[in-house]
Enzyme design. Structure first.
Site, mmCIF file in Angstrom:
data_model
loop_
_atom_site.group_PDB
_atom_site.id
_atom_site.type_symbol
_atom_site.label_atom_id
_atom_site.label_comp_id
_atom_site.label_asym_id
_atom_site.label_seq_id
_atom_site.Cartn_x
_atom_site.Cartn_y
_atom_site.Cartn_z
ATOM 1 N N ARG A 201 -10.457 -12.875 7.007
ATOM 2 C CA ARG A 201 -9.303 -13.521 6.369
ATOM 3 C C ARG A 201 -9.698 -14.811 5.674
ATOM 4 O O ARG A 201 -9.079 -15.225 4.698
ATOM 5 C CB ARG A 201 -8.224 -13.860 7.417
ATOM 6 C CG ARG A 201 -7.527 -12.661 8.024
ATOM 7 C CD ARG A 201 -6.301 -13.143 8.793
ATOM 8 N NE ARG A 201 -5.830 -12.172 9.765
ATOM 9 C CZ ARG A 201 -4.982 -11.176 9.497
ATOM 10 N NH1 ARG A 201 -4.549 -10.999 8.271
ATOM 11 N NH2 ARG A 201 -4.589 -10.351 10.441
ATOM 12 N N ASP B 228 0.860 -1.179 0.000
ATOM 13 C CA ASP B 228 0.000 0.000 0.000
ATOM 14 C C ASP B 228 0.905 1.240 0.000
ATOM 15 O O ASP B 228 1.382 1.661 -1.051
ATOM 16 C CB ASP B 228 -0.879 -0.126 1.256
ATOM 17 C CG ASP B 228 -1.889 0.985 1.434
ATOM 18 O OD1 ASP B 228 -2.967 0.902 0.844
ATOM 19 O OD2 ASP B 228 -1.592 1.937 2.178
HETATM 20 P P1 IMP Z 1 1.965 -0.521 3.724
HETATM 21 O O1 IMP Z 1 3.074 -0.604 4.721
HETATM 22 O O2 IMP Z 1 1.180 0.748 3.835
HETATM 23 O O3 IMP Z 1 2.440 -0.778 2.302
HETATM 24 O O4 IMP Z 1 0.927 -1.612 4.088
HETATM 25 C C1 IMP Z 1 1.196 -2.932 3.916
HETATM 26 C C2 IMP Z 1 0.406 -3.773 4.887
HETATM 27 O O5 IMP Z 1 -0.823 -3.164 5.259
HETATM 28 C C3 IMP Z 1 0.047 -5.067 4.225
HETATM 29 O O6 IMP Z 1 0.975 -6.052 4.566
HETATM 30 C C4 IMP Z 1 -1.317 -5.382 4.768
HETATM 31 O O7 IMP Z 1 -1.201 -6.206 5.891
HETATM 32 C C5 IMP Z 1 -1.898 -4.059 5.186
HETATM 33 N N1 IMP Z 1 -2.880 -3.542 4.189
HETATM 34 C C6 IMP Z 1 -2.718 -2.536 3.311
HETATM 35 N N2 IMP Z 1 -3.807 -2.337 2.563
HETATM 36 C C7 IMP Z 1 -4.709 -3.248 2.977
HETATM 37 C C8 IMP Z 1 -6.053 -3.562 2.570
HETATM 38 O O8 IMP Z 1 -6.664 -2.968 1.648
HETATM 39 N N3 IMP Z 1 -6.641 -4.581 3.232
HETATM 40 C C9 IMP Z 1 -6.019 -5.274 4.229
HETATM 41 N N4 IMP Z 1 -4.780 -5.025 4.639
HETATM 42 C C10 IMP Z 1 -4.115 -4.021 4.014
#
Ligand code: IMP
Ligand code: MG
Length: 191
Positions: free
Chosen positions: A177, A115
């Site tokens: 999940r 994300d």
């Molecule tokens: P980031 O560090 O912002 O890239 O987020 C990564 C982590 O956030 C992933 O490993 C997911 O566990 C969680 N995450 C991000 N977006 C989503 C979503 O739309 N649904 C569920 N989990 C998410």
């Protein structure tokens, strides 16, 4: 009452079985393709596949069974959300792999979704500091419009729009999940 799992409907208790954004058959096809690609890319190298718990667990076990190479399985658990729907910006390793096992290995990090990129970037740095022979990243989902850190992704299952998704390992507060497909949170959450 919707009990088939793939249909839209309601069940007792309020939660809905939402419309799939990516259905189970589409997931299986893409995971098989990724497995073939990784199999080809790692022709003569043994892979140390590191799954990022908990979200990637479902994707991970499907993926490694589609990789026809010598492969060692390991997991770590990372947390950056603290129960919210966007990153706190701070990544916590709740349970680590055995760090001594990384040096000289061909490490493949397997994530559910990238994300902001904060988590994957953190994990890349963590593993690079442990002197692997190579390091590659694989994520089932990529939300490029949310990216804050430009992190290299070697294998991507699907690009998705900026919607919070659940299912096939991904959660909201620990729930959803077990959905065998991916749905937008708005579709499954009870109104
Ligand atoms: P980031 O560090 O912002 O890239 O987020 C990564 C982590 O956030 C992933 O490993 C997911 O566990 C969680 N995450 C991000 N977006 C989503 C979503 O739309 N649904 C569920 N989990 C998410
Ligand atoms: Mg995750």
């Amino acid at each position: 009452m919707g009990t088939s799992g793939t249909s839209t409907g309601t069940r007792k208790g309020g939660a809905r079985f939402g419309k799939a954004l990516i259905d189970a058959a589409t997931l299986a096809r893409r995971v098989e393709q990724l497995g073939k690609q990784i199999t080809a890319d790692y022709a003569d190298r043994e892979i140390l596949a590191v799954g990022v718990l908990k979200g990637a667990a479902f994707f991970y076990t499907d993926l490694v069974r589609q990789i026809r190479r010598p492969l060692v399985v390991d997991f770590l658990r990372a947390d950056s959300y603290g129960g919210r729907t966007s990153t706190s910006g701070e990544v916590r390793i709740v349970a680590d792999v055995d760090a001594a096992d990384i040096a000289g290995r061909h490490v493949l990090i397997v994530e559910d979704i990238v994300d902001s990129g904060v988590t994957m970037q953190y994990l890349r740095k963590l593993f690079l500091a442990r002197d692997p022979a190579s390091l590659a990243t694989c994520t089932l989902l990529d939300k490029p419009t949310r990216r804050r850190i430009d992190v290299p992704l070697d294998y991507v299952g699907f690009k998705v729009a900026d919607v919070f998704v659940v299912g096939y390992g991904m959660d909201r507060g620990g729930r959803y999940r077990n959905l065998p497909y991916i749905a937008a949170l708005d579709e499954v959450q009870a109104p």
